[in-house]
Design a protein around this motif. Structure first.
Motif, mmCIF file in Angstrom:
data_model
loop_
_atom_site.group_PDB
_atom_site.id
_atom_site.type_symbol
_atom_site.label_atom_id
_atom_site.label_comp_id
_atom_site.label_asym_id
_atom_site.label_seq_id
_atom_site.Cartn_x
_atom_site.Cartn_y
_atom_site.Cartn_z
ATOM 1 N N VAL A 89 0.683 12.562 8.114
ATOM 2 C CA VAL A 89 1.871 12.197 7.355
ATOM 3 C C VAL A 89 1.548 12.446 5.886
ATOM 4 O O VAL A 89 0.485 12.045 5.406
ATOM 5 N N THR A 90 2.438 13.094 5.179
ATOM 6 C CA THR A 90 2.272 13.312 3.746
ATOM 7 C C THR A 90 3.162 12.327 3.012
ATOM 8 O O THR A 90 4.346 12.214 3.311
ATOM 9 N N ILE A 91 2.563 11.581 2.081
ATOM 10 C CA ILE A 91 3.308 10.611 1.285
ATOM 11 C C ILE A 91 3.024 10.875 -0.187
ATOM 12 O O ILE A 91 2.074 11.598 -0.532
ATOM 13 N N THR A 92 3.822 10.278 -1.069
ATOM 14 C CA THR A 92 3.575 10.447 -2.501
ATOM 15 C C THR A 92 2.338 9.648 -2.899
ATOM 16 O O THR A 92 1.950 8.688 -2.224
ATOM 17 N N ARG A 93 1.759 10.027 -3.992
ATOM 18 C CA ARG A 93 0.593 9.300 -4.505
ATOM 19 C C ARG A 93 0.986 7.863 -4.849
ATOM 20 O O ARG A 93 0.214 6.936 -4.658
ATOM 21 N N GLU A 94 2.214 7.674 -5.348
ATOM 22 C CA GLU A 94 2.691 6.328 -5.670
ATOM 23 C C GLU A 94 2.762 5.465 -4.409
ATOM 24 O O GLU A 94 2.343 4.310 -4.405
ATOM 25 N N GLU A 95 3.299 6.017 -3.311
ATOM 26 C CA GLU A 95 3.367 5.276 -2.051
ATOM 27 C C GLU A 95 1.957 4.989 -1.536
ATOM 28 O O GLU A 95 1.682 3.908 -1.018
ATOM 29 N N PHE A 96 1.063 5.938 -1.677
ATOM 30 C CA PHE A 96 -0.333 5.754 -1.282
ATOM 31 C C PHE A 96 -0.924 4.549 -2.024
ATOM 32 O O PHE A 96 -1.586 3.701 -1.432
ATOM 33 N N GLY A 97 -0.660 4.458 -3.318
ATOM 34 C CA GLY A 97 -1.148 3.340 -4.113
ATOM 35 C C GLY A 97 -0.541 2.019 -3.674
ATOM 36 O O GLY A 97 -1.234 1.009 -3.572
ATOM 37 N N ARG A 98 0.762 2.004 -3.410
ATOM 38 C CA ARG A 98 1.422 0.779 -2.951
ATOM 39 C C ARG A 98 0.845 0.319 -1.615
ATOM 40 O O ARG A 98 0.558 -0.861 -1.414
ATOM 41 N N GLN A 99 0.656 1.249 -0.709
ATOM 42 C CA GLN A 99 0.107 0.881 0.604
ATOM 43 C C GLN A 99 -1.318 0.354 0.478
ATOM 44 O O GLN A 99 -1.724 -0.555 1.191
ATOM 45 N N GLY A 100 -2.083 0.934 -0.435
ATOM 46 C CA GLY A 100 -3.459 0.484 -0.645
ATOM 47 C C GLY A 100 -3.549 -0.916 -1.237
ATOM 48 O O GLY A 100 -4.527 -1.622 -1.029
ATOM 49 N N GLN A 101 -2.539 -1.322 -1.980
ATOM 50 C CA GLN A 101 -2.527 -2.649 -2.595
ATOM 51 C C GLN A 101 -1.898 -3.705 -1.691
ATOM 52 O O GLN A 101 -1.965 -4.887 -1.985
ATOM 53 N N ASP A 102 -1.275 -3.291 -0.582
ATOM 54 C CA ASP A 102 -0.591 -4.213 0.324
ATOM 55 C C ASP A 102 -1.616 -4.922 1.204
ATOM 56 O O ASP A 102 -2.310 -4.273 1.997
ATOM 57 N N PRO A 103 -1.724 -6.256 1.120
ATOM 58 C CA PRO A 103 -2.696 -6.990 1.936
ATOM 59 C C PRO A 103 -2.510 -6.759 3.435
ATOM 60 O O PRO A 103 -3.464 -6.850 4.208
ATOM 61 N N ALA A 104 -1.310 -6.447 3.883
ATOM 62 C CA ALA A 104 -1.067 -6.210 5.303
ATOM 63 C C ALA A 104 -1.832 -4.982 5.809
ATOM 64 O O ALA A 104 -2.125 -4.858 6.994
ATOM 65 N N ASN A 105 -2.184 -4.080 4.894
ATOM 66 C CA ASN A 105 -2.933 -2.881 5.268
ATOM 67 C C ASN A 105 -4.434 -3.093 5.176
ATOM 68 O O ASN A 105 -5.208 -2.173 5.384
ATOM 69 N N SER A 106 -4.875 -4.296 4.876
ATOM 70 C CA SER A 106 -6.298 -4.584 4.682
ATOM 71 C C SER A 106 -6.852 -5.451 5.804
ATOM 72 O O SER A 106 -7.710 -6.283 5.582
ATOM 73 N N GLN A 107 -6.353 -5.287 6.990
ATOM 74 C CA GLN A 107 -6.804 -6.114 8.106
ATOM 75 C C GLN A 107 -7.979 -5.494 8.799
ATOM 76 O O GLN A 107 -8.143 -4.354 8.882
#
Length: 107
Positions: A89-107
């Motif tokens: 999946v290709t996403i924008t760098r901004e979306e990549f940053g948002r996903q990286g900061q989302d605690p739900a993605n840090s499980q």
């Protein structure tokens, strides 16, 4: 192949594979993507029991060639596929940053 980051500020970090800059280095030089090779990349900080790993991504020369400036390649598990599998999946760098900061993605 090792890409070595400069001191990072805890925010989003990225590196151009073909031309590392802004303090990033690659060993050994030069890094050249070879057709037909599947690469796996991940990041980490620290050593031993203090090591913290990031998520990882697999890619090929072909998948990198499809990226546009300002985009990032990630993999997502697609249960709708038969059989279910990971897909690029290709996403924008901004979306990549948002996903990286989302605690739900840090499980």
């Amino acid at each position: 192949m090792d890409f070595i980051a400069p001191s990072l500020d805890g925010q989003i970090a990225s590196v151009r594979l073909d031309a590392p800059d802004d303090g990033w280095t690659v060993e050994p030089k030069p890094f050249v993507l070879r057709q037909g090779v599947l690469y796996h990349a991940f990041g980490y900080q620290g050593r031993g029991s203090n090591q913290v790993n990031t998520d990882y991504v697999s890619f090929s020369a072909e998948s990198v060639a499809k990226l546009k400036p300002g985009s990032a390649l990630v993999q997502r598990y697609d249960e709708r596929r038969s059989p279910p599998d990971w897909v690029d999946v290709t996403i924008t760098r901004e979306e990549f940053g948002r996903q990286g900061q989302d605690p739900a993605n840090s499980q």
